[in-house]
Design a protein around this motif. Sequence first.
Motif, mmCIF file in Angstrom:
data_model
loop_
_atom_site.group_PDB
_atom_site.id
_atom_site.type_symbol
_atom_site.label_atom_id
_atom_site.label_comp_id
_atom_site.label_asym_id
_atom_site.label_seq_id
_atom_site.Cartn_x
_atom_site.Cartn_y
_atom_site.Cartn_z
ATOM 1 N N PHE A 197 15.094 44.961 45.283
ATOM 2 C CA PHE A 197 15.286 43.610 44.402
ATOM 3 C C PHE A 197 16.643 42.755 44.921
ATOM 4 O O PHE A 197 16.890 41.978 43.981
ATOM 5 N N GLN A 198 16.864 42.995 46.099
ATOM 6 C CA GLN A 198 18.020 42.058 46.562
ATOM 7 C C GLN A 198 17.336 40.609 46.663
ATOM 8 O O GLN A 198 16.207 40.363 47.056
ATOM 9 N N GLN A 199 18.063 39.499 46.519
ATOM 10 C CA GLN A 199 17.745 38.239 46.736
ATOM 11 C C GLN A 199 18.360 37.535 47.814
ATOM 12 O O GLN A 199 19.551 37.834 48.507
ATOM 13 N N GLU A 200 17.737 36.398 48.396
ATOM 14 C CA GLU A 200 18.454 35.676 49.578
ATOM 15 C C GLU A 200 19.984 34.968 49.062
ATOM 16 O O GLU A 200 20.668 35.155 50.271
ATOM 17 N N ASP A 201 20.152 34.929 47.844
ATOM 18 C CA ASP A 201 21.602 34.478 47.492
ATOM 19 C C ASP A 201 22.715 35.515 47.586
ATOM 20 O O ASP A 201 23.780 35.491 47.270
ATOM 21 N N GLY A 202 22.071 36.747 47.826
ATOM 22 C CA GLY A 202 23.168 37.849 47.786
ATOM 23 C C GLY A 202 23.060 38.728 46.314
ATOM 24 O O GLY A 202 23.629 39.626 46.255
ATOM 25 N N SER A 203 22.335 37.943 45.370
ATOM 26 C CA SER A 203 22.267 38.804 44.230
ATOM 27 C C SER A 203 21.228 39.948 44.257
ATOM 28 O O SER A 203 20.354 40.086 45.040
ATOM 29 N N VAL A 204 21.452 40.749 43.210
ATOM 30 C CA VAL A 204 20.190 41.832 42.857
ATOM 31 C C VAL A 204 19.394 41.451 41.537
ATOM 32 O O VAL A 204 20.537 41.358 40.483
ATOM 33 N N ILE A 205 18.602 41.269 41.407
ATOM 34 C CA ILE A 205 17.565 40.975 40.172
ATOM 35 C C ILE A 205 17.471 42.867 39.403
ATOM 36 O O ILE A 205 17.180 43.784 39.967
ATOM 37 N N ILE A 206 17.977 42.666 37.952
ATOM 38 C CA ILE A 206 17.688 44.143 37.270
ATOM 39 C C ILE A 206 16.348 44.117 36.668
ATOM 40 O O ILE A 206 15.906 43.103 36.182
ATOM 41 N N PRO A 207 15.498 45.347 36.791
ATOM 42 C CA PRO A 207 14.254 45.266 36.426
ATOM 43 C C PRO A 207 14.141 45.231 34.761
ATOM 44 O O PRO A 207 15.071 45.625 34.349
ATOM 45 N N HIS A 208 13.175 44.454 34.426
ATOM 46 C CA HIS A 208 12.995 44.207 32.905
ATOM 47 C C HIS A 208 13.359 45.630 31.889
ATOM 48 O O HIS A 208 14.089 45.313 31.250
ATOM 49 N N PRO A 209 12.824 46.813 32.310
ATOM 50 C CA PRO A 209 13.075 47.703 31.298
ATOM 51 C C PRO A 209 14.703 48.131 31.298
ATOM 52 O O PRO A 209 14.804 48.848 30.140
ATOM 53 N N LEU A 210 15.356 47.754 32.379
ATOM 54 C CA LEU A 210 16.785 48.228 32.170
ATOM 55 C C LEU A 210 17.622 47.166 31.391
ATOM 56 O O LEU A 210 18.772 47.554 31.064
ATOM 57 N N ARG A 211 17.249 45.934 31.322
ATOM 58 C CA ARG A 211 18.158 44.836 30.965
ATOM 59 C C ARG A 211 18.816 45.263 29.390
ATOM 60 O O ARG A 211 19.772 45.105 29.239
ATOM 61 N N PRO A 212 17.901 45.804 28.622
ATOM 62 C CA PRO A 212 18.331 45.858 27.109
ATOM 63 C C PRO A 212 19.426 47.176 27.121
ATOM 64 O O PRO A 212 20.407 47.084 26.329
ATOM 65 N N PHE A 213 19.639 47.798 28.248
ATOM 66 C CA PHE A 213 20.567 48.881 28.491
ATOM 67 C C PHE A 213 21.698 48.393 29.192
ATOM 68 O O PHE A 213 22.686 49.262 29.281
ATOM 69 N N MET A 214 21.579 47.305 29.787
ATOM 70 C CA MET A 214 22.719 46.746 30.403
ATOM 71 C C MET A 214 23.438 45.405 29.784
ATOM 72 O O MET A 214 23.880 44.698 30.282
ATOM 73 N N GLY A 215 23.131 45.412 28.384
ATOM 74 C CA GLY A 215 23.845 44.395 27.338
ATOM 75 C C GLY A 215 23.047 42.970 27.837
ATOM 76 O O GLY A 215 23.565 42.065 27.520
ATOM 77 N N GLY A 216 21.708 42.985 28.300
ATOM 78 C CA GLY A 216 21.168 41.954 28.614
ATOM 79 C C GLY A 216 21.446 41.050 29.971
ATOM 80 O O GLY A 216 20.984 40.292 30.277
ATOM 81 N N VAL A 217 22.132 42.083 30.738
ATOM 82 C CA VAL A 217 22.437 41.540 32.075
ATOM 83 C C VAL A 217 20.966 41.379 33.067
ATOM 84 O O VAL A 217 20.295 42.351 32.892
ATOM 85 N N GLU A 218 21.081 40.322 33.353
ATOM 86 C CA GLU A 218 19.513 40.142 34.302
ATOM 87 C C GLU A 218 19.640 40.304 35.827
ATOM 88 O O GLU A 218 18.731 40.633 36.608
ATOM 89 N N ALA A 219 20.987 39.889 36.300
ATOM 90 C CA ALA A 219 21.036 40.158 37.821
ATOM 91 C C ALA A 219 22.594 40.503 38.056
ATOM 92 O O ALA A 219 23.476 40.281 37.182
ATOM 93 N N ILE A 220 22.905 40.839 38.970
ATOM 94 C CA ILE A 220 24.170 41.143 39.687
ATOM 95 C C ILE A 220 24.461 40.200 40.549
ATOM 96 O O ILE A 220 23.561 40.033 41.658
ATOM 97 N N TYR A 221 25.649 39.424 40.604
ATOM 98 C CA TYR A 221 25.647 38.328 41.539
ATOM 99 C C TYR A 221 27.039 38.677 42.324
ATOM 100 O O TYR A 221 28.009 39.238 41.736
ATOM 101 N N PRO A 222 26.971 37.945 43.517
ATOM 102 C CA PRO A 222 28.307 38.060 44.158
ATOM 103 C C PRO A 222 29.616 37.527 43.276
ATOM 104 O O PRO A 222 29.562 36.786 42.476
ATOM 105 N N LYS A 223 30.899 38.435 43.338
ATOM 106 C CA LYS A 223 31.906 38.081 42.400
ATOM 107 C C LYS A 223 32.525 36.569 42.727
ATOM 108 O O LYS A 223 33.258 36.081 41.640
ATOM 109 N N SER A 224 32.255 35.922 43.754
ATOM 110 C CA SER A 224 32.629 34.460 44.114
ATOM 111 C C SER A 224 31.971 33.621 42.920
ATOM 112 O O SER A 224 32.513 32.725 42.597
#
Length: 523
Positions: A495-522
């Motif tokens: 689930f890596q993306q071209e911009d360096g982020s990673v998409i979180i699969p839908h079933p896991l999002r409620p268990f991550m406080g609604g986080v939909e993706a992990i982005y570079p810290k910058s």
Amino acid sequence: MALQCRLSGATFQSLKLATIPISSSSSRFIFRTLPKTLNLALFSRHSAPKAPPFSVLIRNLSAPAVAAAPAAETSDIKVVKPQWNAAIDFKWIRDNKEAVAVNIKNRNSNANLELVLQLYDKMLNLQKEVERLRGERNNVANKMKGKLEPSERQKLIEEGKNLKEALTTLEEDLVKLRDELQIEAQCIPNLTHPDVPIGWEDSSKLRNMVGSPRKFDFPVKDHLQIGKELDLFDFDAAAEVSGSKFYYLKNEAVMLEMALVNWTLTEVMKRGFTPLTTPEIVRSSVVEKCGFQPRGENTQVYSIEDSDQCLIGTAEIPVGGIHMDSIVAESALPLKYVAFSHCFRTEAGAAGTATRGLYRVHQFSKVEMFILCRQEESDMYHEELIKIEEDLFSSLGLNFKILDMATGDLGAPAYRKFDVEAWMPGLERYGEISSASNCTDYQSRRLGIRYRPSESPSTTSKKGKTNLAATKFVHTLNATACAIPRMLVCLLENFQQEDGSVIIPHPLRPFMGGVEAIYPKSR
């Protein structure tokens, strides 16, 4: 000779770890009585290749309760006494020796069937001789009760003394013989499902393919590069603190692990499984009864030195021990458990790019399913377990295949095993993320877990007492619901993306406080 038998094949390898002070609160293994050192012994299931070309009955390679311990053929040979005894049906093995021999060969086991049969025949003959002498001793004792001439009584006293001495010697030899028979017979692997392909891992049969590999229109990164760029884990610091193949999870990777655990538990509990957390240190005997060799060559177990304890390599072991030495009510079956634990494996011999990063590590979190059921139902529950795995991994959007593993890849306890391998783009291959095994009664005969059929007609004795139906050994099954590190590999790489982020699969999002993706810290 008996000690050369290796259920998983193994000679003791040890690696002493530095003593950990009790005052150190950073270690989760600091007990008041923690041994001075930890022993690294290598933990792995007794392996075996090729499956039997015949339909073998699922019958006791451990049977009605038999008490025994490792012994020697003659009284002057020192024998190591086994710590526990499997309920092995030696008569069944003898009556089906051709089928058992083919199964041993197909599974590439080093079990010595001929020796087992020889020892069994010797034991039977010695038992008969012991019973004969006991009968003679009883006859002498009965004669002594009557009126006798002094000379006749003295003669009987001498005869009784001689019988007692002879009987003591034979009984000692019988114990040693039973012990040696037990140790040798414990090397015999479980029988094999007739549909299991014969051969090594490359002979395994494709059962199902779900999805297809994702096509990327940008250069694919592996999970190590993704994790570094997103600041998700630190292998370098962990190597300094603990050694190679350890890691720190950081930031969203921690949240992702917790999300995977909680989501998996929630989904599996919906299927009627009871959640558990387990002890992560168990007795060596329990490890052995589950079919692992804590002190053998190629073992994956960390053993604690100067103790009879080991760190678990899977929750299958402590869960299997919950009902040890008990009779379960048939009405309570099936017993379904889903257990969360940390797992520890030495991963001896593992090296190369295919095992780097999170793919093969010494410590990891895992959610394990375990079922105890009636003998006639284990094939059905095996299908249920693999269906649960398929549903879980499909809902995360993974591409994976399910394999019916060949005899060469089966551990000694497994009657049949299905492996799940998921596509890992960064590794450019399919990697194992799960397995599901039907162990029939192999483990329960060693753990002593039985049930009493409720519908079997009970009989009434002449004295008017009701004789309960004979107990049977349960069948046990286990399956991985989620092995965290390899699931992280799959999610980050797929689930890596071209911009360096990673998409979180839908079933896991409620268990991550609604986080939909992990982005570079910058960002």
